[in-house]
Design a protein around this motif. Sequence first.
Motif, PDB file in Angstrom:
ATOM      1  N   THR A 151       0.820  -1.222   0.000  1.00  0.00           N
ATOM      2  CA  THR A 151       0.000   0.000   0.000  1.00  0.00           C
ATOM      3  C   THR A 151       0.849   1.265   0.000  1.00  0.00           C
ATOM      4  O   THR A 151       0.344   2.346  -0.289  1.00  0.00           O
ATOM      5  CB  THR A 151      -0.919   0.046   1.236  1.00  0.00           C
ATOM      6  OG1 THR A 151      -0.111   0.070   2.424  1.00  0.00           O
ATOM      7  CG2 THR A 151      -1.860  -1.150   1.257  1.00  0.00           C
ATOM      8  N   GLY A 152       2.128   1.137   0.386  1.00  0.00           N
ATOM      9  CA  GLY A 152       2.999   2.299   0.504  1.00  0.00           C
ATOM     10  C   GLY A 152       2.815   3.068   1.791  1.00  0.00           C
ATOM     11  O   GLY A 152       3.433   4.120   1.989  1.00  0.00           O
ATOM     12  N   MET A 153       1.960   2.543   2.697  1.00  0.00           N
ATOM     13  CA  MET A 153       1.667   3.252   3.940  1.00  0.00           C
ATOM     14  C   MET A 153       2.753   3.011   4.996  1.00  0.00           C
ATOM     15  O   MET A 153       3.576   2.109   4.876  1.00  0.00           O
ATOM     16  CB  MET A 153       0.301   2.822   4.478  1.00  0.00           C
ATOM     17  CG  MET A 153      -0.872   3.300   3.627  1.00  0.00           C
ATOM     18  SD  MET A 153      -1.004   5.107   3.651  1.00  0.00           S
ATOM     19  CE  MET A 153      -2.429   5.364   2.587  1.00  0.00           C
ATOM     20  N   ASP A 154       2.719   3.818   6.053  1.00  0.00           N
ATOM     21  CA  ASP A 154       3.751   3.766   7.087  1.00  0.00           C
ATOM     22  C   ASP A 154       3.499   2.684   8.129  1.00  0.00           C
ATOM     23  O   ASP A 154       4.434   2.214   8.781  1.00  0.00           O
ATOM     24  CB  ASP A 154       3.836   5.121   7.807  1.00  0.00           C
ATOM     25  CG  ASP A 154       4.185   6.253   6.860  1.00  0.00           C
ATOM     26  OD1 ASP A 154       5.059   6.043   6.000  1.00  0.00           O
ATOM     27  OD2 ASP A 154       3.567   7.330   6.972  1.00  0.00           O
ATOM     28  N   ILE A 155       2.252   2.322   8.297  1.00  0.00           N
ATOM     29  CA  ILE A 155       1.922   1.356   9.345  1.00  0.00           C
ATOM     30  C   ILE A 155       0.655   0.609   8.950  1.00  0.00           C
ATOM     31  O   ILE A 155      -0.224   1.156   8.281  1.00  0.00           O
ATOM     32  CB  ILE A 155       1.743   2.073  10.714  1.00  0.00           C
ATOM     33  CG1 ILE A 155       1.760   1.071  11.860  1.00  0.00           C
ATOM     34  CG2 ILE A 155       0.479   2.920  10.738  1.00  0.00           C
ATOM     35  CD1 ILE A 155       1.934   1.713  13.223  1.00  0.00           C
ATOM     36  N   SER A 156       0.576  -0.665   9.358  1.00  0.00           N
ATOM     37  CA  SER A 156      -0.608  -1.494   9.087  1.00  0.00           C
ATOM     38  C   SER A 156      -0.954  -2.266  10.345  1.00  0.00           C
ATOM     39  O   SER A 156      -0.080  -2.584  11.158  1.00  0.00           O
ATOM     40  CB  SER A 156      -0.318  -2.481   7.949  1.00  0.00           C
ATOM     41  OG  SER A 156      -1.339  -3.464   7.855  1.00  0.00           O
TER      42      SER A 156
END
Length: 932
Positions: free
Chosen positions: A129-134
């Motif tokens: 997703t390219g996000m910083d945290i999941s």
Amino acid sequence: MSNEFLDRHIGPSAQDITSMLDSINCKSVDEVVSKTVPNAILFGNRMQVDEGLTERDSLELATKLAGDNILATNFIGQGYYGTLMPTVVQRNILENPGWYTAYTPYQAEISQGRLEMLLNFQQMIMDLTGMDISNASLLDEPTACAEAMMMAKRANRKNKSNKFLIDSNTNTQTITILQTRAKPLGIELVVDDIQNNDFLDCFAALLQSPGTNGEVRDLTADIARAKDNGVLTIVACDVLALTLIKTPAEMGADIAVGNSQRFGVPMGFGGPHAAYLATRDEFKRRVPGRLIGVSQDVLGNSAMRMSLQTREQHIRRDKATSNICTAQVLLAVLAAAYGIYHGAAGLKKIATKVHAKASNLAASLNAAGFELVATQFFDTITINTDKAQNLFDSAQKSGINLRLLNDAQLSMSVDETTTEAELSALLAVFSIDQLTESELALSVSIMRESEYLTHPVFSQYHSETEMMRYLKRLENKDIALNHSMIALGSCTMKLNAATQMYPISLPGFSKMHPYAPEDQTLGYQQLFKDLEHALCEVTGYDAVSLQPNAGSQGEFAGLLAIHSYHESNGDFDRNICLIPSSAHGTNPASAVMAGMKVVIVKCDDAGNIDLDDLKAKVEEHSDKLSAIMVTYPSTHGVFEVEIKQVCEIIHNAGGQVYLDGANLNAMVGVTRMGEFGADVSHINLHKTFAIPHGGGGPGMGPIGVKSHLAPFLPGNPLEKDSNAVSAAMYGSASILPISWSYIKLLGKYGMQRSTEIAIVSANYIADALKDSFPILYRGDQGMVAHECIIDIRPLKEQSGISEEDIAKRLMDYGFHSPTMSFPVAGTLMIEPTESESKREMDRFITAMISIHNEIQKVISGEWDKDNNPLKNAPHTAHEMAGDWSYPYTRQEALYPVESLVANKYFPPVKRIDNVYGDRNLFCSCIEVSEYI
């Protein structure tokens, strides 16, 4: 007739049961039950359920039902796709009790294996997703969207709008679930075309990529326009498509949600599957559900644990941001294993093949004169045609399922499993002779350029040998039921029999699309009919919904049914929910989610509901009383004598009784909540009915209701305003054969016997431990129900040894701790279940008495109060082999009882520093060299 399976399921032998009865001064099992369950509700076995089957007959019947389902060729898509689970993953995780019988990793030191795999899952989602945290998983994509909606509302406080915008190109089931979740919270949903929206009056917006019609767009401009207007953006993503197209982060989104189903997890007629929610760093402390973080143990070694919000619903109760308790750990582990086995290159290869099939299909249809709705797509093609219905019907006659979007649009999705022969058969429906070879349809402008899955874990295990060994190494770090008894109170960690587990791997159950036509699902329909009937018989209710895919979802659905019932009677102001102070932490959180106001009712010194306080609260709120949520037997481990009076008080004031079914294992065949006054209950199939906990999920929480609430049960998620709570009509349908098999195998008297022996075993343990650890609550005849609470506080005052010290010390004895500090701080709650043998219970009792004796050494001064085996527990193999600096011997630390010589488990890490982990939140994969 004897029940051979019952003899396998019940742990203690007949001789053992006699011995246990002697220990607790009872002459028979019937005497134990009559002293435990109040006479006013001791109804006996009224269940109209067949006698138990043999294991052979059960397997034959399950195989027949699976065979009665028709596995047509599916091009339905809509969030569910055919996929290939690697056999090494199926054999070593899905069908391995070392993985599927583990409990939620609240005791992190003995959960490092599955925590590492969940950290892998988080890293995989973050990369894609390219996000910083999941987070470490949610229940399904629509509920993930609902959690994201509520998270955005909390995070965007500056925006005073109460409207939530949904792109019209979003899956139908997602819109339906958002309707269910938004209404009680007073959030107004607006469904519109995002491309033509000015984002002037909403607090957040949901976009789907690819859209429900398959279209892939660069959402950057839309998201930027939303941001300019102070609107947060959520993108529902396809994880396989993200290996090829731009990430939501690259397009500027704030939150990404989705489902990992197509990463090797069968469709299973709707679940279970691991959804996810990923976001930017600035929102990390608002993430709902479980979050796996990296902390360190007391020696400074890296160690994983659940962080922050993990148990928020228990701690914050009605102030919780979510009622999520059950996640989808086993499914997240499976999806992560799929990602690890294939790696970045392998996933991209699979995605490219899928896209190539779709491109060829589109080219073939276009060449034949069919108009494509979108020229940019990943795996789903939608055509405009005035013959949509005819083509749809013709395909079904050919054994092919398509998706009819509307009267003029027909959609079809390809996946990893789609073959050229299936594509040719599909094209024949459109009178097209052959498949046209085509260039890939996706344009360069939408293609992903950033790297992903660069951590070594995604490149080291591509051979089956290496993968097999990696999974075994992780399994060996954990304690599951295949190692020892897990005596967790209120969690009912009973036998998950291999015969019950077998049907979930049958293709007829595992490969079914949740939106397949009903006439293709006759085997499933018969199984649902059997299970609903049995659950009604067990509970005394009149109707059951199998839709809620977690206990928390069942609570929510039950409260919605109560709310709708009141509204149907013209009572629009009934919004007060009474909850005893002893209730499960999810209860108040669920009530708030359902739009209710929580009022706490006191408990007396014996742990029972304080009737005087209850009457006072009812009188105070009588005009607005909606319901009471009561757990029975109580979370304190006893059957409250006045339960019928509690129900009468509520009913006389016009309220409804919600009875939390978490402790149903103490009632089956003995009493029925639907008969002593309850109106609705959720039923934890992952407790009483043997669905394994899977390391923290999956679960199922069907609800049973009396007839007056039946019209308000959850409806079809594909229908607007249906009160649906799950993406699929029957929730996580593919694990329902486990509970169906449990009931078929045990039958009427086998289920009753299970309850009886669970009660006997709990009383046996309570009696054996009473001289070492006070039993906090007992019933009016001195008995406990199926669990007991031991009070650690007096010993703590004398010694400084806490319940946590005991929990960690039990790891040195090879046991998972009982439930710690719930529902009362400073206690341990023990539930042996009916499946544990007397020999194993005696091992646990010996361990607990040995620990008590160790505490006495601290009290006497023989052991230092701060430097002793309890404070330093757990002890690792590395310590055993290294220099020994403790003031006690290796034997005392590592082999305190003789049984450990033959079966010793070594925790992989020392005690973990939870405070350090929360202050230094780190939720990505660590360097390989740092793994223990």
